[in-house]
Design a protein around this motif. Structure first.
Motif, PDB file in Angstrom:
ATOM      1  N   TYR A 179       0.788  -1.224   0.000  1.00  0.00           N
ATOM      2  CA  TYR A 179       0.000   0.000   0.000  1.00  0.00           C
ATOM      3  C   TYR A 179       0.827   1.285   0.000  1.00  0.00           C
ATOM      4  CZ  TYR A 179      -4.485  -2.350   0.598  1.00  0.00           C
ATOM      5  OH  TYR A 179      -5.603  -3.101   0.391  1.00  0.00           O
ATOM      6  N   LEU A 180       2.056   1.234   0.494  1.00  0.00           N
ATOM      7  CA  LEU A 180       2.810   2.474   0.680  1.00  0.00           C
ATOM      8  C   LEU A 180       4.100   2.575  -0.133  1.00  0.00           C
ATOM      9  CD1 LEU A 180       2.438   2.908   4.558  1.00  0.00           C
ATOM     10  CD2 LEU A 180       1.068   3.950   2.746  1.00  0.00           C
ATOM     11  N   ASP A 181       4.551   1.477  -0.743  1.00  0.00           N
ATOM     12  CA  ASP A 181       5.812   1.532  -1.482  1.00  0.00           C
ATOM     13  C   ASP A 181       5.738   2.446  -2.705  1.00  0.00           C
ATOM     14  OD1 ASP A 181       7.422   0.110   0.160  1.00  0.00           O
ATOM     15  OD2 ASP A 181       7.834  -1.520  -1.242  1.00  0.00           O
ATOM     16  N   TYR A 182       4.531   2.693  -3.223  1.00  0.00           N
ATOM     17  CA  TYR A 182       4.424   3.602  -4.368  1.00  0.00           C
ATOM     18  C   TYR A 182       4.933   5.003  -4.016  1.00  0.00           C
ATOM     19  CZ  TYR A 182       0.562   6.313  -2.434  1.00  0.00           C
ATOM     20  OH  TYR A 182      -0.198   7.165  -1.664  1.00  0.00           O
ATOM     21  N   ASP A 183       4.904   5.316  -2.706  1.00  0.00           N
ATOM     22  CA  ASP A 183       5.304   6.651  -2.248  1.00  0.00           C
ATOM     23  C   ASP A 183       6.771   6.689  -1.827  1.00  0.00           C
ATOM     24  OD1 ASP A 183       4.456   9.390  -1.402  1.00  0.00           O
ATOM     25  OD2 ASP A 183       5.035   8.645   0.580  1.00  0.00           O
ATOM     26  N   GLY A 239      11.841  13.228   2.601  1.00  0.00           N
ATOM     27  CA  GLY A 239      11.550  11.896   2.100  1.00  0.00           C
ATOM     28  C   GLY A 239      12.019  10.808   3.050  1.00  0.00           C
ATOM     29  N   GLU A 240      13.230  10.981   3.585  1.00  0.00           N
ATOM     30  CA  GLU A 240      13.758   9.991   4.514  1.00  0.00           C
ATOM     31  C   GLU A 240      12.940   9.954   5.799  1.00  0.00           C
ATOM     32  OE1 GLU A 240      16.495   7.077   6.025  1.00  0.00           O
ATOM     33  OE2 GLU A 240      15.837   7.745   4.051  1.00  0.00           O
ATOM     34  N   LEU A 241      12.543  11.113   6.294  1.00  0.00           N
ATOM     35  CA  LEU A 241      11.716  11.152   7.497  1.00  0.00           C
ATOM     36  C   LEU A 241      10.381  10.464   7.275  1.00  0.00           C
ATOM     37  CD1 LEU A 241      12.389  14.816   8.682  1.00  0.00           C
ATOM     38  CD2 LEU A 241      13.127  12.732   9.843  1.00  0.00           C
ATOM     39  N   LYS A 242       9.780  10.676   6.114  1.00  0.00           N
ATOM     40  CA  LYS A 242       8.492  10.044   5.840  1.00  0.00           C
ATOM     41  C   LYS A 242       8.630   8.539   5.734  1.00  0.00           C
ATOM     42  CE  LYS A 242       4.315  10.367   3.068  1.00  0.00           C
ATOM     43  NZ  LYS A 242       3.647  10.956   1.892  1.00  0.00           N
ATOM     44  N   ARG A 243       9.662   8.065   5.053  1.00  0.00           N
ATOM     45  CA  ARG A 243       9.868   6.622   4.912  1.00  0.00           C
ATOM     46  C   ARG A 243      10.120   5.958   6.257  1.00  0.00           C
ATOM     47  NH1 ARG A 243      12.394   8.407   0.154  1.00  0.00           N
ATOM     48  NH2 ARG A 243      14.373   8.707   1.234  1.00  0.00           N
TER      49      ARG A 243
END
Length: 368
Positions: free
Chosen positions: A127-131, A143-147
């Motif tokens: 569900y989330l790898d697309y992001d 980006g790193e913080l969100k991942r």
């Protein structure tokens, strides 16, 4: 790609040019005994470990187990046993079982280490790898913080609070059943060990295990109730690292029980899971005259932005049940120009198990 570690290293370098902040000190609002008191001669301690969001963070769980065994003078015996839980269609997690014993052979520790990330990781990937890479304009640090924070960790909380929580609790229930049914340990047969039980949990794992035991205690299935009661009879300690109870207790609020706009007019609602767990322990404690309450010890680092002390109203509702420990897992903060002082919240949340003072308190407690 920049990583959290590189970001913190740059912050540390910048802070080193300006000044460092030494973070020390440990305090508690009550006394408690450690695991060493639960393993006198002739005893076997069964210790259940459950990780939090994102899994065990290296060097845990090995660092915590090594620290406990070193302090208690125990050595590993035999091979690590593995068990995957599944009903053929659904996966409920993995168990690793370790056995440790002292040289004389009259003390034993069995560690039941539960891994539940196999339940949630495939869903997060689907569900989330697309992001993962983000769209145009997303900066590297964001980006790193969100991942790391949202997609990997916070998503676990959402999944646990939904249908996947049932699968995790099923794996934990099977872990506890295997533990109670296991009559091994002292393979020499020289002693019939008296059994004690204790929990060490990380972050969200604390809530998971408490929910599981509480559900078993209130279950209509006699087998589940019997397992919960046997654990309560030999229960010797619950150590919650990076405690999040205050945050998760927000789930108990409902507008049916309080619609006031003023915070002072809102009634505090205690979770039925905590109430059931306390009731289970009290039945066992009250059956032995003079037996004190076994405290649930909640550890938190002041700079761990995801952990909390046990709230005052919970301590008042369950006298003698909870003890808060405040301890600086991260020892150094940095003064950043135009920003202020900062310490790594990631390390403050994830490295309790490898902190010598935390291990000492788990093993030896605060009582002389």
């Amino acid at each position: 790609m920049i990583t959290i570690r590189r970001l913190l290293a740059m912050i540390a370098l910048c802070g080193a040019l300006v000044g460092c902040v030494c973070l020390e000190g440990t305090s508690s609002d009550g006394e408690f005994e450690g695991l060493a008191s639960a393993v006198p001669s002739g005893c076997r301690l069964d210790l259940v470990l459950v990780h939090g969001m994102g899994g065990y963070h290296p060097p845990d769980p090995k660092a915590l187990l090594d620290g406990i065994c070193k302090a208690a003078d125990l050595k590993q015996v035999g091979e690590v046993e593995h068990q995957d839980f599944s009903d053929g269609k659904r996966y409920f997690g993995r168990l690793k079982r370790y056995c440790f014993r002292n040289q004389a052979g009259d003390k034993e520790l069995n560690a039941w280490v539960y891994f539940w990330t196999g339940v949630t990781t495939p869903v997060k990937q689907r569900y989330l790898d697309y992001d993962r890479e983000g769209g145009p304009g997303r900066l590297e640090v964001n980006g790193e913080l969100k991942r790391r924070i949202v997609n990997k960790n916070f998503a676990d909380v959402v999944l646990y609070l939904g249908p996947h929580g049932k699968a995790i609790r099923s794996g934990l229930r099977q872990t506890l059943e295997m533990m109670i049914e296991d009559g091994g340990g002292n393979t020499s047969g020289a002693l019939a060990f008296q059994r004690r039980f204790a929990f060490v949990t990380f972050s969200l794992g604390s809530r998971m295990l408490l929910d599981t035991v509480a559900a078993m205690a209130e279950s209509a299935a006699p087998r589940h109730r019997d397992v919960a009661e046997q654990i309560a009879e030999g229960f010797s300690g619950y150590f919650m690292l990076a405690n999040q109870f205050a945050l998760l207790e927000l789930l108990q609020f409902s507008y049916e029980k309080g619609q006031a706009r003023d915070a002072d007019e809102i009634s505090v609602v205690l979770s039925p899971q905590v109430t059931a767990f306390d009731k289970l322990l009290r039945r066992a404690e009250d059956s032995v005259p003079g037996k004190p309450r076994v405290p649930i010890v909640a550890f938190s680092d002041p700079n761990d932005i995801l952990s909390y002390d046990i709230p005052p109203w919970m301590k008042e509702a369950f006298p003698g049940r909870f003890v808060n420990v405040s301890h600086h897992v991260v020892k150094t903060g940095y003064w950043i120009p135009f920003f202020g002082a900062v310490a790594s919240p990631e390390r403050a949340h994830n490295f309790y198990g490898s902190d010598p003072k935390v291990v000492d308190l788990i093993v030896n407690g605060t009582k002389p």
